[in-house]
Design an enzyme around this catalytic site. Structure first.
Site, PDB file in Angstrom:
ATOM      1  N   PRO A  16      54.108 -38.843  20.168  1.00 49.32           N
ATOM      2  CG  PRO A  16      53.411 -40.678  19.958  1.00 49.32           C
ATOM      3  CD  PRO A  16      53.491 -39.717  21.029  1.00 49.32           C
ATOM      4  CB  CYS A 101      44.201 -40.128  18.036  1.00 47.52           C
ATOM      5  SG  CYS A 101      44.156 -38.941  16.470  1.00 47.52           S
ATOM      6  CG  HIS A 171      46.521 -34.621  26.206  1.00 54.07           C
ATOM      7  ND1 HIS A 171      46.703 -34.216  24.804  1.00 54.07           N
ATOM      8  CD2 HIS A 171      46.269 -33.309  26.784  1.00 54.07           C
ATOM      9  CE1 HIS A 171      46.763 -32.671  24.585  1.00 54.07           C
ATOM     10  NE2 HIS A 171      46.546 -32.352  25.679  1.00 54.07           N
ATOM     11  CG  ASN A 203      50.566 -34.831  26.634  1.00 54.30           C
ATOM     12  OD1 ASN A 203      49.857 -35.302  25.748  1.00 54.30           O
ATOM     13  ND2 ASN A 203      51.557 -34.101  26.560  1.00 54.30           N
ATOM     14  CG  ASP A 205      48.176 -26.473  29.126  1.00 58.63           C
ATOM     15  OD1 ASP A 205      48.151 -26.842  27.942  1.00 58.63           O
ATOM     16  OD2 ASP A 205      47.101 -26.424  29.872  1.00 58.63           O
TER      17      ASP A 205
END
Length: 370
Positions: A16, A101, A171, A203, A205
């Site tokens: 997203p 986030c 991430h 997640n 690169d």
């Protein structure tokens, strides 16, 4: 890869991205390859309050399956009501929870990548989401932690397993890193070892299909999440299809083919937004990403970002050299980058990781897409 009740092949998820992964962009990416294509971030409070713009953001296209919503929130009760609403009103087939986030307006209110530090609050949110989602699979995306001194991902992964989360995505950066530096793929490997019971997606690169294959090989993760790597490169999903099927063929479009993709993307945005001028205005941020590495001058770029109709846009695209070959060495960072000096957090946030208090007023704006 299996997430809850549905099979995902290739094992690829579109991350997203605020202002990016609307229905038009998801359609464009789906035309290239398979996987799960997640909506922009939706706030749980905006959903339960039936905010009209939020409902526009969760409109899915014909044949879009599984329909995937990313939900953000800090209040277990509100998250629970949102999850129940999604299930009972058949708004989606899959719920992904945002704990990754890093933007200041989110972390300074205790949300996003800041929230897993409060482990009991995290557990309560996951329990409410899973308990109210019925048969819908609930997944979560997170970062390594707030910074290197406050890593949370391994404990958060174990909590996710214990509360019935169907898969976790990491991430492999901290919130302090933001989108700078290099993703720590070793953290993905450690997370997979810590939570072997459920799929782990990596997640960070992934700029090419070969990066995705390398991540899986090096970390043992079950799949990949692609974010900035597909900006201006929606055919990355075509390459990922081929790569996971064992093909070495990769897309290297000439400028004429890139221009055709730009026009298709602009048409989809105009259709979704319902206005050529507004759709083309929304497309402006994509121009530089599509043309990265090509010798298209500043005048051409200005022309493509100043049009008001699709006919004008098509005419400007036609002025590009259609035979210009794909430039070498352009796979790499696009979009936001750079590390933060510090992560903005609520006062006293780091004092007690066991604290259960829900962040105060303003932690969830009544709008979505942040």
């Amino acid at each position: 890869m299996k997430i809850g009740t549905f099979e995902v092949w290739p094992p690829v998820v579109l991350a997203p991205m605020a202002g990016i992964t609307n229905r038009g962009f998801r359609t464009l990416c789906r035309e290239q390859g398979g996987g799960v294509f997640v909506s922009e971030m939706i706030t749980s409070r905006a959903l339960v309050e039936r905010n009209p713009p939020t409902f526009q953001m969760i409109a899915f296209g014909d044949g879009e399956t599984p329909r995937s919503i990313q939900l953000y929130g800090v209040d277990p009760a509100v998250i629970g009501r949102a999850a129940r609403m999604i299930a009972e009103e058949d708004l989606a087939d899959h719920i992904d929870l945002n704990f990754g986030c890093p933007v200041p307006k989110v972390t300074r209110r205790g949300g996003g990548a800041a929230l897993p530090y409060k482990r009991n609050l995290l557990r309560a949110i996951l329990a409410e989401a899973v308990g109210n989602a019925g048969s819908l699979p609930v997944t979560m995306k997170m970062r390594k932690g707030i910074d290197d001194d406050h890593l949370t991902y391994l404990e958060a992964g174990r909590i996710a397993v214990e509360e019935g989360v169907a898969a976790v995505a990491l991430h492999a950066r901290t919130a302090k890193q933001h989108y700078g530096g290099t993703a720590d793929w070793n953290a993905i490997r450690r997370l997979k070892q810590a939570v072997p019971e459920i799929p782990v997606l990596g997640n960070g690169d992934i700029w090419s299909a070969d990066d995705a294959l390398r991540m899986v090989a090096e970390t043992g993760c079950d799949g990949v999440v692609v974010g900035r790597g597909c900006l201006g490169r929606p055919w990355l999903f075509r390459d990922l299809d081929r790569a996971f099927e064992g093909s070495a063929e990769r897309t290297r479009p000439v400028l004429g083919e890139v221009g055709a993709m730009m026009l298709r993307h602009a048409e989809l945005l105009c259709e979704v937004i319902g206005s050529e001028s507004h759709g083309l205005a929304d497309f402006r941020k994509h121009v530089g990403w599509y043309l990265k590495g090509f010798p298209a001058g500043a005048e051409s770029r200005r022309a493509l970002t100043s049009v008001a109709t699709l006919a004008e846009f098509a005419a400007r695209i036609a002025e590009l050299d259609p035979h210009q070959p794909w430039p070498d060495g352009v796979d790499g960072p696009r979009g936001k980058s750079g590390e933060r000096a510090k992560v903005l957090l609520p006062h006293g946030w780091l004092d007690d990781p066991e604290e259960m208090a829900v962040p105060g007023a303003g932690a969830e704006d009544p709008t979505s897409g942040g």
